[in-house]
Motif scaffolding. Structure first.
Motif, mmCIF file in Angstrom:
data_model
loop_
_atom_site.group_PDB
_atom_site.id
_atom_site.type_symbol
_atom_site.label_atom_id
_atom_site.label_comp_id
_atom_site.label_asym_id
_atom_site.label_seq_id
_atom_site.Cartn_x
_atom_site.Cartn_y
_atom_site.Cartn_z
ATOM 1 N N MET A 150 0.501 -1.116 -0.387
ATOM 2 C CA MET A 150 0.001 -0.158 -0.111
ATOM 3 C C MET A 150 1.153 1.283 -0.389
ATOM 4 N N PRO A 151 2.285 1.023 0.930
ATOM 5 C CA PRO A 151 2.978 3.065 0.568
ATOM 6 C C PRO A 151 3.353 3.354 -0.492
ATOM 7 N N TYR A 152 3.653 1.946 -1.694
ATOM 8 C CA TYR A 152 4.135 2.009 -2.564
ATOM 9 C C TYR A 152 3.148 2.826 -4.042
ATOM 10 N N LEU A 153 1.773 2.004 -3.246
ATOM 11 C CA LEU A 153 0.763 2.271 -4.564
ATOM 12 C C LEU A 153 0.334 3.656 -4.036
ATOM 13 N N MET A 154 -0.029 3.861 -3.217
ATOM 14 C CA MET A 154 0.231 5.732 -2.787
ATOM 15 C C MET A 154 0.786 6.352 -3.058
ATOM 16 N N LYS A 155 2.181 6.172 -3.010
ATOM 17 C CA LYS A 155 3.474 7.096 -2.992
ATOM 18 C C LYS A 155 3.035 7.105 -5.268
ATOM 19 N N ALA A 156 2.445 5.813 -5.799
ATOM 20 C CA ALA A 156 2.328 6.557 -6.863
ATOM 21 C C ALA A 156 1.482 7.166 -7.886
ATOM 22 N N ALA A 157 -0.451 6.752 -6.525
ATOM 23 C CA ALA A 157 -0.787 7.439 -7.017
ATOM 24 C C ALA A 157 -0.501 8.856 -7.293
ATOM 25 N N GLY A 158 0.421 9.361 -5.633
ATOM 26 C CA GLY A 158 0.066 10.848 -6.312
ATOM 27 C C GLY A 158 1.241 11.618 -6.814
ATOM 28 N N LEU A 159 1.967 10.101 -7.030
ATOM 29 C CA LEU A 159 2.944 10.819 -8.352
ATOM 30 C C LEU A 159 1.589 11.048 -9.456
ATOM 31 N N THR A 160 0.911 10.157 -9.762
ATOM 32 C CA THR A 160 -0.428 9.724 -10.939
ATOM 33 C C THR A 160 -1.313 11.706 -11.143
ATOM 34 N N ILE A 161 -1.384 11.981 -10.034
ATOM 35 C CA ILE A 161 -1.699 13.270 -9.587
ATOM 36 C C ILE A 161 -1.049 14.526 -9.922
ATOM 37 N N GLU A 162 0.097 14.241 -9.502
ATOM 38 C CA GLU A 162 1.242 15.281 -9.873
ATOM 39 C C GLU A 162 1.436 15.332 -11.709
ATOM 40 N N THR A 193 -7.559 -4.379 -9.468
ATOM 41 C CA THR A 193 -8.684 -3.641 -8.846
ATOM 42 C C THR A 193 -8.300 -3.111 -8.109
ATOM 43 N N THR A 194 -7.398 -2.750 -6.979
ATOM 44 C CA THR A 194 -6.770 -1.553 -6.417
ATOM 45 C C THR A 194 -6.558 -0.455 -6.872
ATOM 46 N N ALA A 195 -6.038 -0.455 -7.772
ATOM 47 C CA ALA A 195 -5.506 0.865 -9.306
ATOM 48 C C ALA A 195 -6.735 1.205 -9.346
ATOM 49 N N ALA A 196 -8.001 0.558 -10.162
ATOM 50 C CA ALA A 196 -8.758 1.008 -10.542
ATOM 51 C C ALA A 196 -9.744 1.902 -9.223
#
Length: 222
Positions: A12-24, A189-192
């Motif tokens: 989860m920490p890595y996915l959240m970091k990747a989600a932050g990069l997506t928003i950026e 599914t988590t990414a979606a």
């Protein structure tokens, strides 16, 4: 088929970091797109030969896929001596692509303002540039806000295409962990779910902004 979503917590920490990069990527891309789109819109409604450049830009971007544009920027430009990082290429690709669509959005917003307002501004001694900046553009941007918000959501989802140029955003990170753990359904599914949460939050914020602007317009008697 046995699904085990508990494995997601480990990553989860890595996915959240990747989600932050997506928003950026989406925010910087749409910011560049606003600048390019506004410039193209102003050139298109001008009575100068530069409007043909704006028309060509809009035609080219709207007629070609974002994926091809990303490939040309990341893999094509180095052949001409211009080498950009995956991050810079992603922002440039998203910005150029969204700018082509926002140009028509801004043009429609500007042309929706009654021409009498421009004439009244000029009669008060304003120049065309000042009238556009103080009178026309603020109202045009208010009109364009719903479409601008939709384009932001599209850019957020389109950022997943940046994974093809080695950008470690949400989709590529999910793909990498899915290939290692063989838990493809769980990670995709988590990414979606991440994308759904982000787009929902953006939609709520934009709806709130539209409501506040509508109230202000009613108060002012627009």
């Amino acid at each position: 088929m046995n699904l085990d979503f508990t494995i997601i917590f480990k990553y989860m920490p890595y996915l959240m970091k990747a989600a932050g990069l997506t928003i950026e990527l989406a925010v910087l891309g749409i910011a560049l797109g606003i600048l390019l789109g506004l410039l193209a819109a102003l050139l298109k409604i001008s009575h100068t030969p530069l409007r043909f450049i704006a028309n060509f830009y809009i035609w080219l971007i709207r007629g070609t896929p974002l994926l091809v544009q990303l490939f040309l920027i990341y893999y094509g430009l180095p052949q001409f001596g211009v080498k950009l990082s995956a991050f810079a290429s992603s922002i440039l690709g998203l910005g150029i692509n969204s700018g082509g669509y926002l140009a028509e959005v801004f043009r429609g917003g500007i042309e929706a303002i009654p021409v009498g307002q421009t004439e009244a501004s000029l009669s008060l001694g304003m120049g065309k540039f000042l009238a556009m900046r103080r009178i026309i553009l603020p109202q045009a941007l208010r009109i364009a806000l719903p479409a601008l918000g939709n384009q932001f959501i599209i850019s957020l989802k389109d950022s997943s295409l940046c994974s093809v140029i080695t950008m470690s955003e949400l989709l590529q990170t999910s793909q990498r962990f899915a290939s290692v753990t063989f838990a493809s359904t769980e990670f995709y599914t988590t990414a979606a779910a991440f994308y759904l949460i982000m787009t929902t939050v953006i939609s709520v914020v934009l709806r709130s902004m539209e409501w506040r602007l509508a109230v202000e317009n009613r108060t002012r008697g627009y």
